[in-house]
Design a protein around this motif. Sequence first.
Motif, PDB file in Angstrom:
ATOM      1  N   GLU A   4    -124.916 -36.287 -27.370  1.00 49.02           N
ATOM      2  CA  GLU A   4    -123.763 -35.410 -27.308  1.00 49.02           C
ATOM      3  C   GLU A   4    -122.605 -36.221 -26.758  1.00 49.02           C
ATOM      4  OE1 GLU A   4    -122.453 -31.318 -25.069  1.00 49.02           O
ATOM      5  OE2 GLU A   4    -124.580 -31.727 -25.380  1.00 49.02           O
ATOM      6  N   VAL A   5    -121.477 -36.188 -27.442  1.00 46.15           N
ATOM      7  CA  VAL A   5    -120.317 -36.986 -27.058  1.00 46.15           C
ATOM      8  C   VAL A   5    -119.513 -36.247 -25.998  1.00 46.15           C
ATOM      9  CG1 VAL A   5    -118.175 -38.034 -27.890  1.00 46.15           C
ATOM     10  CG2 VAL A   5    -120.210 -38.043 -29.329  1.00 46.15           C
ATOM     11  N   TYR A   6    -119.130 -36.963 -24.961  1.00 45.91           N
ATOM     12  CA  TYR A   6    -118.303 -36.415 -23.895  1.00 45.91           C
ATOM     13  C   TYR A   6    -116.840 -36.487 -24.304  1.00 45.91           C
ATOM     14  CZ  TYR A   6    -115.555 -36.369 -19.610  1.00 45.91           C
ATOM     15  OH  TYR A   6    -114.606 -36.101 -18.665  1.00 45.91           O
ATOM     16  N   LYS A   7    -116.147 -35.378 -24.180  1.00 49.06           N
ATOM     17  CA  LYS A   7    -114.704 -35.327 -24.428  1.00 49.06           C
ATOM     18  C   LYS A   7    -114.032 -34.880 -23.141  1.00 49.06           C
ATOM     19  CE  LYS A   7    -114.652 -35.995 -28.932  1.00 49.06           C
ATOM     20  NZ  LYS A   7    -114.015 -37.065 -29.584  1.00 49.06           N
ATOM     21  N   PRO A   8    -113.110 -35.662 -22.600  1.00 50.96           N
ATOM     22  CA  PRO A   8    -112.404 -35.249 -21.380  1.00 50.96           C
ATOM     23  C   PRO A   8    -111.731 -33.898 -21.577  1.00 50.96           C
ATOM     24  CG  PRO A   8    -111.899 -37.513 -21.911  1.00 50.96           C
ATOM     25  CD  PRO A   8    -112.685 -36.957 -23.065  1.00 50.96           C
ATOM     26  N   ARG A   9    -111.537 -33.192 -20.485  1.00 51.53           N
ATOM     27  CA  ARG A   9    -110.993 -31.836 -20.539  1.00 51.53           C
ATOM     28  C   ARG A   9    -109.699 -31.722 -21.323  1.00 51.53           C
ATOM     29  NH1 ARG A   9    -110.887 -27.956 -15.344  1.00 51.53           N
ATOM     30  NH2 ARG A   9    -111.800 -26.286 -16.510  1.00 51.53           N
ATOM     31  N   GLY A  10    -108.822 -32.681 -21.193  1.00 52.83           N
ATOM     32  CA  GLY A  10    -107.530 -32.628 -21.861  1.00 52.83           C
ATOM     33  C   GLY A  10    -107.618 -32.764 -23.371  1.00 52.83           C
ATOM     34  N   GLU A  11    -108.702 -33.341 -23.857  1.00 51.77           N
ATOM     35  CA  GLU A  11    -108.870 -33.525 -25.294  1.00 51.77           C
ATOM     36  C   GLU A  11    -109.610 -32.337 -25.888  1.00 51.77           C
ATOM     37  OE1 GLU A  11    -110.509 -37.161 -26.872  1.00 51.77           O
ATOM     38  OE2 GLU A  11    -109.713 -38.234 -25.149  1.00 51.77           O
ATOM     39  N   LYS A  12    -108.939 -31.603 -26.705  1.00 51.48           N
ATOM     40  CA  LYS A  12    -109.559 -30.462 -27.356  1.00 51.48           C
ATOM     41  C   LYS A  12    -110.010 -30.891 -28.746  1.00 51.48           C
ATOM     42  CE  LYS A  12    -108.623 -27.349 -24.221  1.00 51.48           C
ATOM     43  NZ  LYS A  12    -109.530 -26.563 -23.511  1.00 51.48           N
ATOM     44  N   VAL A  13    -111.266 -30.659 -29.037  1.00 56.04           N
ATOM     45  CA  VAL A  13    -111.797 -31.002 -30.350  1.00 56.04           C
ATOM     46  C   VAL A  13    -111.277 -30.007 -31.375  1.00 56.04           C
ATOM     47  CG1 VAL A  13    -113.882 -31.282 -31.713  1.00 56.04           C
ATOM     48  CG2 VAL A  13    -113.843 -32.045 -29.350  1.00 56.04           C
ATOM     49  N   ASN A  14    -111.466 -28.732 -31.104  1.00 64.72           N
ATOM     50  CA  ASN A  14    -110.990 -27.680 -32.000  1.00 64.72           C
ATOM     51  C   ASN A  14    -109.792 -27.007 -31.359  1.00 64.72           C
ATOM     52  OD1 ASN A  14    -113.059 -28.083 -33.821  1.00 64.72           O
ATOM     53  ND2 ASN A  14    -114.431 -26.732 -32.710  1.00 64.72           N
ATOM     54  N   LYS A  15    -108.654 -27.170 -31.946  1.00 62.74           N
ATOM     55  CA  LYS A  15    -107.453 -26.549 -31.410  1.00 62.74           C
ATOM     56  C   LYS A  15    -107.282 -25.197 -32.098  1.00 62.74           C
ATOM     57  CE  LYS A  15    -105.120 -30.753 -30.116  1.00 62.74           C
ATOM     58  NZ  LYS A  15    -103.893 -31.521 -30.156  1.00 62.74           N
ATOM     59  N   ILE A  16    -107.974 -24.202 -31.562  1.00 61.76           N
ATOM     60  CA  ILE A  16    -107.896 -22.866 -32.148  1.00 61.76           C
ATOM     61  C   ILE A  16    -106.958 -21.996 -31.314  1.00 61.76           C
ATOM     62  CG2 ILE A  16    -110.174 -22.968 -33.200  1.00 61.76           C
ATOM     63  CD1 ILE A  16    -111.158 -21.189 -30.895  1.00 61.76           C
ATOM     64  N   PRO A  17    -106.242 -21.111 -31.977  1.00 60.31           N
ATOM     65  CA  PRO A  17    -105.386 -20.193 -31.240  1.00 60.31           C
ATOM     66  C   PRO A  17    -106.245 -19.222 -30.424  1.00 60.31           C
ATOM     67  CG  PRO A  17    -104.864 -20.179 -33.595  1.00 60.31           C
ATOM     68  CD  PRO A  17    -106.108 -20.970 -33.409  1.00 60.31           C
ATOM     69  N   LEU A  18    -105.934 -19.093 -29.154  1.00 59.62           N
ATOM     70  CA  LEU A  18    -106.630 -18.149 -28.281  1.00 59.62           C
ATOM     71  C   LEU A  18    -105.617 -17.230 -27.617  1.00 59.62           C
ATOM     72  CD1 LEU A  18    -109.238 -20.343 -26.365  1.00 59.62           C
ATOM     73  CD2 LEU A  18    -109.710 -18.646 -28.113  1.00 59.62           C
ATOM     74  N   VAL A  19    -106.020 -15.982 -27.450  1.00 60.01           N
ATOM     75  CA  VAL A  19    -105.202 -14.993 -26.768  1.00 60.01           C
ATOM     76  C   VAL A  19    -106.043 -14.417 -25.641  1.00 60.01           C
ATOM     77  CG1 VAL A  19    -104.025 -12.777 -27.020  1.00 60.01           C
ATOM     78  CG2 VAL A  19    -103.884 -14.461 -28.847  1.00 60.01           C
ATOM     79  N   SER A  20    -105.502 -14.431 -24.428  1.00 62.21           N
ATOM     80  CA  SER A  20    -106.206 -13.897 -23.267  1.00 62.21           C
ATOM     81  C   SER A  20    -105.587 -12.567 -22.858  1.00 62.21           C
ATOM     82  CB  SER A  20    -106.115 -14.859 -22.090  1.00 62.21           C
ATOM     83  OG  SER A  20    -106.679 -16.098 -22.430  1.00 62.21           O
ATOM     84  N   LEU A  21    -106.444 -11.585 -22.618  1.00 59.02           N
ATOM     85  CA  LEU A  21    -105.981 -10.281 -22.169  1.00 59.02           C
ATOM     86  C   LEU A  21    -106.420 -10.090 -20.720  1.00 59.02           C
ATOM     87  CD1 LEU A  21    -106.954  -7.983 -25.179  1.00 59.02           C
ATOM     88  CD2 LEU A  21    -104.885  -9.304 -24.850  1.00 59.02           C
ATOM     89  N   SER A  22    -105.481  -9.678 -19.888  1.00 62.10           N
ATOM     90  CA  SER A  22    -105.803  -9.339 -18.505  1.00 62.10           C
ATOM     91  C   SER A  22    -105.414  -7.878 -18.299  1.00 62.10           C
ATOM     92  CB  SER A  22    -105.061 -10.256 -17.536  1.00 62.10           C
ATOM     93  OG  SER A  22    -103.685  -9.961 -17.547  1.00 62.10           O
ATOM     94  N   LYS A  23    -105.438  -7.436 -17.088  1.00 60.03           N
ATOM     95  CA  LYS A  23    -105.115  -6.040 -16.785  1.00 60.03           C
ATOM     96  C   LYS A  23    -103.687  -5.676 -17.186  1.00 60.03           C
ATOM     97  CE  LYS A  23    -104.934  -2.902 -12.855  1.00 60.03           C
ATOM     98  NZ  LYS A  23    -105.067  -2.790 -11.413  1.00 60.03           N
ATOM     99  N   ASN A  24    -102.753  -6.617 -16.985  1.00 57.15           N
ATOM    100  CA  ASN A  24    -101.337  -6.317 -17.195  1.00 57.15           C
ATOM    101  C   ASN A  24    -100.629  -7.166 -18.244  1.00 57.15           C
ATOM    102  OD1 ASN A  24    -101.255  -4.380 -15.082  1.00 57.15           O
ATOM    103  ND2 ASN A  24    -101.220  -6.053 -13.616  1.00 57.15           N
ATOM    104  N   SER A  25    -101.284  -8.208 -18.755  1.00 59.30           N
ATOM    105  CA  SER A  25    -100.541  -9.123 -19.623  1.00 59.30           C
ATOM    106  C   SER A  25    -101.389  -9.726 -20.736  1.00 59.30           C
ATOM    107  CB  SER A  25     -99.931 -10.246 -18.788  1.00 59.30           C
ATOM    108  OG  SER A  25    -100.948 -10.996 -18.176  1.00 59.30           O
ATOM    109  N   ILE A  26    -100.676 -10.326 -21.667  1.00 56.13           N
ATOM    110  CA  ILE A  26    -101.269 -11.081 -22.769  1.00 56.13           C
ATOM    111  C   ILE A  26    -100.777 -12.512 -22.619  1.00 56.13           C
ATOM    112  CG2 ILE A  26    -101.335 -11.386 -25.273  1.00 56.13           C
ATOM    113  CD1 ILE A  26    -100.786  -8.360 -25.501  1.00 56.13           C
ATOM    114  N   VAL A  27    -101.705 -13.465 -22.650  1.00 53.07           N
ATOM    115  CA  VAL A  27    -101.362 -14.878 -22.495  1.00 53.07           C
ATOM    116  C   VAL A  27    -101.770 -15.621 -23.758  1.00 53.07           C
ATOM    117  CG1 VAL A  27    -101.735 -16.969 -21.140  1.00 53.07           C
ATOM    118  CG2 VAL A  27    -101.681 -14.749 -20.000  1.00 53.07           C
ATOM    119  N   LEU A  28    -100.854 -16.416 -24.291  1.00 54.27           N
ATOM    120  CA  LEU A  28    -101.113 -17.213 -25.492  1.00 54.27           C
ATOM    121  C   LEU A  28    -101.370 -18.657 -25.093  1.00 54.27           C
ATOM    122  CD1 LEU A  28     -98.162 -15.937 -27.731  1.00 54.27           C
ATOM    123  CD2 LEU A  28    -100.449 -14.975 -27.512  1.00 54.27           C
ATOM    124  N   ASN A  29    -102.393 -19.276 -25.677  1.00 58.28           N
ATOM    125  CA  ASN A  29    -102.622 -20.691 -25.389  1.00 58.28           C
ATOM    126  C   ASN A  29    -101.602 -21.531 -26.159  1.00 58.28           C
ATOM    127  OD1 ASN A  29    -103.648 -20.781 -28.021  1.00 58.28           O
ATOM    128  ND2 ASN A  29    -105.520 -21.817 -27.450  1.00 58.28           N
TER     129      ASN A  29
END
Length: 101
Positions: A4-29
């Motif tokens: 298994e190849v190690y990828k440092p945290r800053g390197e994203k292999v799959n750059k997929i759009p993510l949306v986070s929902l919290s109690k009061n807000s929506i956050v876009l990556n």
Amino acid sequence: MAFEVYKPRGEKVNKIPLVSLSKNSIVLNKTSREKLNATSIELAFDKDTNTLRIKESADGQTLKKTKVFAKGFFNYFGINKKGKFPANYDETENALFVELK
């Protein structure tokens, strides 16, 4: 052996759009923000498919860096989901679609 190849945290292999929902807000990556390329957005919800649409709109809510405050939106539609959800980007509508499963 299976390596298994190690990828440092800053390197994203799959750059997929993510949306986070919290109690009061929506956050876009970063990928979501780059796809929309908007400073103000329109929020819409389809109750039948349980899908959230985030679309650029000149007279919409202001996107503050990565976040939009959406407590009223959540209350209006009875949305109580929290967490990170993958988003599908539609070029023809310049919109992100998020299935809330």
